[in-house]
Design a protein around this motif. Structure first.
Motif, PDB file in Angstrom:
ATOM      1  N   GLN A  49       0.863  -1.182   0.000  1.00 45.25           N
ATOM      2  CA  GLN A  49       0.000   0.000   0.000  1.00 45.25           C
ATOM      3  C   GLN A  49       0.890   1.219   0.000  1.00 45.25           C
ATOM      4  N   ILE A  50       0.434   2.267  -0.655  1.00 43.21           N
ATOM      5  CA  ILE A  50       1.201   3.508  -0.690  1.00 43.21           C
ATOM      6  C   ILE A  50       0.480   4.539   0.143  1.00 43.21           C
ATOM      7  N   PRO A  51       1.156   5.163   1.100  1.00 41.28           N
ATOM      8  CA  PRO A  51       0.483   6.166   1.930  1.00 41.28           C
ATOM      9  C   PRO A  51       0.323   7.487   1.196  1.00 41.28           C
ATOM     10  N   VAL A  52      -0.913   7.780   0.837  1.00 44.00           N
ATOM     11  CA  VAL A  52      -1.261   9.081   0.253  1.00 44.00           C
ATOM     12  C   VAL A  52      -2.584   9.523   0.849  1.00 44.00           C
ATOM     13  N   ASN A  53      -2.874  10.796   0.764  1.00 38.25           N
ATOM     14  CA  ASN A  53      -4.170  11.297   1.199  1.00 38.25           C
ATOM     15  C   ASN A  53      -5.127  11.210   0.029  1.00 38.25           C
TER      16      ASN A  53
ATOM     17  N   LEU B 298       7.166  10.727   0.320  1.00 39.28           N
ATOM     18  CA  LEU B 298       6.147  11.152  -0.636  1.00 39.28           C
ATOM     19  C   LEU B 298       6.459  12.587  -1.052  1.00 39.28           C
TER      20      LEU B 298
ATOM     21  N   THR C  68      -7.633   3.733  -1.602  1.00 37.62           N
ATOM     22  CA  THR C  68      -6.352   3.145  -1.249  1.00 37.62           C
ATOM     23  C   THR C  68      -5.551   2.869  -2.510  1.00 37.62           C
TER      24      THR C  68
ATOM     25  N   LYS D 276       5.122  15.602  -3.092  1.00 47.76           N
ATOM     26  CA  LYS D 276       3.927  16.131  -3.751  1.00 47.76           C
ATOM     27  C   LYS D 276       4.317  17.125  -4.826  1.00 47.76           C
TER      28      LYS D 276
END
Ligand SMILES: [Mn+2]
Ligand SMILES: [Mn+2]
Ligand SMILES: [Zn+2]
Ligand SMILES: [Zn+2]
Lengths: 132, 132
Positions: free
Chosen positions: A71-75, A127, A79, A129
């Motif tokens: 899983q990649i943590p992003v807002n 991450l 998912t 952005k």
DNA sequence: CAGCTATTTAGAACCATTATAAACTGCAAA
DNA sequence: TTTGCAGTTTATAATGGTTCTAAATAGCTG
């Protein structure tokens, strides 16, 4: 079939659905990032029979648990998953939600100086952005 | 009231609800991380009147847009916010979902070598996952 | 104060994800 | 092979965080 052994070795029965999902996820030139909805579409495009959404969720979670997906943590409200399970990082395009790999060599070595009592570091993820 | 000016300067009317939420969020010794539900509870504990959940969402989003709050990218069904708006990073305790700040000085300087055509870097965030 | 717009609010809607429970299937043992 | 069973699939319902709606309220400017 090349995925039968992989599944058996993981204690997962090589069902028709799982093998087809393996084809979509792993029988590719390049690794890729996806949401469940995107994967559902990819599966529809590639196979004739139907795989239920529940099975797609079940399979993705099973594969993640076995370490075949990350899983990649992003807002995001969805998912994001990654078929690239090497340690690496991501650009996240805020405009369209697109993810781009950043290899470890594209980011200097990261040295975490602070320690937390009784805890081990499981992963370090960067991450980045992006905006226009 | 010390938050009236801050709100007015941002083009936000200093309503009773916003001022009370400011007290909870910003009138503290330390910065902190929160989910909407946790904030709702904190507000209930601190004030007598009731603020609707919709207003809490509206206010948090308004403050985030103005740069008074940040979202933290983690994999969770809930959105995590941070009252610490400086550039910094996080430990994420997988066991209980707790976040701990990592100052920039706790992480070596991060040098992203890869460039994306026509895109600017908006932020660089490191998430360090912790396990037992 | 009057009028206008921003804000608040309860409740409904949304929608990704998870749970349910019945049907089906892979597989090992007989 | 057949049988039995645990593992798996599936349609569908439930969950729950978040967003939307539209009516009531409140801040602000003239
Ligand atoms: Mn999720
Ligand atoms: Mn969110
Ligand atoms: Zn990746
Ligand atoms: Zn923080």
């Amino acid at each position: 079939m090349k995925y039968i052994e992989k599944l058996r070795n993981s204690g997962l029965r090589p069902t028709k659905q799982r093998l087809q999902i393996c084809e979509v996820l792993f029988n590719t030139e390049r690794t890729f990032h996806f949401t469940i909805n995107e994967l559902e579409q990819k599966i529809k495009d590639k196979i004739d029979n139907k795989i239920s959404l529940a099975t797609i969720y079940n399979t993705v979670h099973a594969f993640e648990k076995k370490g075949y997906l990350k899983q990649i943590p992003v807002n995001s409200n969805q998912t994001y998953f990654d078929t690239n399970i090497t340690d690496h990082h991501h650009f996240y395009n805020l405009k369209d939600g697109n993810l781009i790999d950043l290899e470890n060599s594209d980011v200097g070595p990261i040295n975490i100086k602070k320690k937390i009592n009784g805890k081990k570091i499981k992963s370090i993820e960067v991450l980045v952005k992006l905006e226009d």
